[in-house]
Scaffold this motif. Structure first.
Motif, short mmCIF file in Angstrom:
data_model
loop_
_atom_site.label_atom_id
_atom_site.label_comp_id
_atom_site.label_asym_id
_atom_site.label_seq_id
_atom_site.Cartn_x
_atom_site.Cartn_y
_atom_site.Cartn_z
N ARG A 1 50.07 27.30 87.49
CA ARG A 1 50.54 28.06 88.63
C ARG A 1 49.36 28.71 89.32
O ARG A 1 48.60 29.45 88.72
N THR B 1 62.64 32.89 82.76
CA THR B 1 61.75 33.09 83.91
C THR B 1 60.94 34.37 83.75
O THR B 1 59.74 34.40 84.03
N ASP C 1 57.69 25.59 83.37
CA ASP C 1 57.51 25.96 81.97
C ASP C 1 57.03 24.79 81.12
O ASP C 1 56.22 24.95 80.21
N SER D 1 62.03 29.01 74.23
CA SER D 1 62.82 29.22 75.45
C SER D 1 63.31 27.91 76.03
O SER D 1 64.48 27.77 76.42
N ARG E 1 58.21 33.82 81.12
CA ARG E 1 57.12 33.01 81.65
C ARG E 1 56.25 33.82 82.61
O ARG E 1 55.02 33.78 82.55
N ASP E 2 56.88 34.59 83.51
CA ASP E 2 56.11 35.38 84.48
C ASP E 2 55.25 36.43 83.78
O ASP E 2 54.11 36.68 84.20
N ARG F 1 67.13 26.46 76.71
CA ARG F 1 67.62 26.12 78.06
C ARG F 1 68.00 24.65 78.17
O ARG F 1 68.90 24.30 78.93
N ALA G 1 63.73 24.00 87.92
CA ALA G 1 63.63 25.32 87.28
C ALA G 1 62.81 25.28 85.99
O ALA G 1 62.10 26.24 85.67
N VAL G 2 62.93 24.17 85.25
CA VAL G 2 62.23 24.12 83.96
C VAL G 2 60.86 23.45 84.05
O VAL G 2 60.04 23.60 83.13
N SER H 1 68.47 31.64 81.78
CA SER H 1 67.49 31.24 82.80
C SER H 1 66.67 32.43 83.27
O SER H 1 65.44 32.35 83.41
N ALA H 2 67.34 33.56 83.51
CA ALA H 2 66.63 34.76 83.97
C ALA H 2 65.66 35.26 82.91
O ALA H 2 64.53 35.67 83.22
#
Length: 379
Positions: free
Chosen positions: A114, A217, A65, A137, A220-221, A141, A61-62, A213-214
């Motif tokens: 990405r 994300t 990032d 962030s 980042r998006d 996390r 997940a990380v 986490s949300a």
């Protein structure tokens, strides 16, 4: 500004191509060197903490990032190196000062983590701010601010993240802002609910992790989407420029083709593409990518057509020159000149004809050259 042990990007001087006083540039460059070194250490710590996560799902997940943060840092470091080379220990005039602000505010165009071929078309100040946001962030996390930060501290960090998300949402074009605004509203509402529960004394530890986490994300998006939009603007300008250039080239190659068809036979039969047939430059990033690929194909086709038609005309000129060279070589040998007079007349007639039959002309020129060499004449 609240003191922080972490790197915070300094405000950038001037604007694109502006002339900024040397003292202001020096302050900025010194601050950027400190930012670069401090952020490098932070990223090493974040990378190590990410690798040490016991849960593979958490590591996965990380990782994007962390990778994006490293990419941003590298882009900043590379641009800072150019800035310092231009600064040249302060030996700068107006031209160099303007070049420095152009490098500061121009696009870094660094490959992103990405999407194959995607690039972060952001300026140096934007890249630094994005790096600050991502680092903050990730620290939250990965729990690098303490093994078990208090709830109020985590809520405060979440509020800062969601406020940054609000800033990013405001940058999304109104026509595409709906989904981003919904994400922001959902996160803001969830944070308000968790905060309210915490104030009432409820245990919200289990709610904070998924929300953090949300939020990370979503931020980042939005960062990557903002970069994609900036890159699309760069691509749109590039495509518009290329269309103008290819339109002019196409007209010139068509004129060259018409000239070749009127002067020689057999002439090439290649078609000359018309870039305007592709239609206007699209704005959608996916359509723009396909459009740029089409422009590359038009460019290659024009190059091939130009080469073939130019070669046909060059062949005619070369044969005419060779015919003249034989005539000049035999000028003082009346017997030899008389022997090839008929061939020379036919060749001259073909050179003057419109269009010139290149096959026949080459045969006549070769026959004269063979005769001349047989007679011992040097061409």
């Amino acid at each position: 500004m609240t003191a922080t042990p972490y790197a915070v990007s300094p405000p950038a001087p001037g604007s694109l191509g502006a002339d900024v006083p040397e003292r202001e540039l020096l302050r900025y460059l010194d601050a950027m060197i400190r930012w670069k070194d401090l952020r490098r250490g932070e990223l090493d710590a974040l990378d190590q903490a990410a690798m040490e996560l016991p849960d593979p799902a958490q590591r996965q997940a990380v990782t994007p990032d962390v990778t994006l943060s490293m990419t941003l840092w590298q882009g900043v470091a590379d641009r800072l190196e150019l800035l310092l080379a231009t600064w040249d220990s302060g030996r700068v005039g107006e031209a160099e000062r303007r070049r420095i602000t152009t490098l500061v505010w121009g696009s870094l165009e660094q490959p992103a983590s990405r999407g194959a071929g995607q690039a972060l078309a952001v300026s140096l100040p934007e890249a630094c701010r994005l790096s600050d946001s991502l680092a903050s962030s990730l620290r939250s996390r990965l729990r690098l601010d303490g093994s078990d930060p208090d709830v109020s501290g985590r809520l405060r960090a979440l509020r800062q993240t969601i406020e940054r998300i609000a800033d990013q949402v405001a940058l999304v074009p109104a026509s595409r802002r709906g989904s981003a605004a919904e994400v922001y509203d959902a996160l803001d509402g969830s944070l308000a609910d968790v905060t309210s529960r915490a104030r009432r004394g409820a245990d919200v530890g289990g709610l904070l992790g998924p929300l953090e986490s949300a939020a990370a994300t979503a931020e980042r998006d939005l960062i990557v989407a903002a970069s994609a939009r900036a890159h699309a603007r760069v691509d749109h300008a590039r495509a518009t420029r290329e269309v103008a250039e290819l339109t002019a080239r196409g007209q010139a190659v068509r004129a060259l083709a018409e000239r070749a068809r009127s002067l020689v036979t057999p002439a090439p039969t290649l078609g000359v593409p018309d870039v305007t047939a592709l239609g206007p430059v699209p704005s959608d990033p996916a359509d723009l990518t396909a459009y740029l690929a089409s422009l590359e194909r038009v460019d290659r086709a024009l190059s091939v057509a130009q080469g073939d038609y130019a070669a046909a005309l060059a062949r005619r000129e070369d044969l005419a020159l060779r015919a003249t060279r034989v005539r000049d070589a035999l000028e003082h040998d009346e017997g030899a000149r008389t022997a090839v007079a008929s061939l020379a007349e036919q060749a001259q007639a073909l050179v003057e004809a419109r269009p010139t039959d290149l096959t026949r002309l080459e045969a006549l020129v070769q026959a004269q050259e063979t005769f001349a060499r047989t007679m011992g004449v040097t061409l």
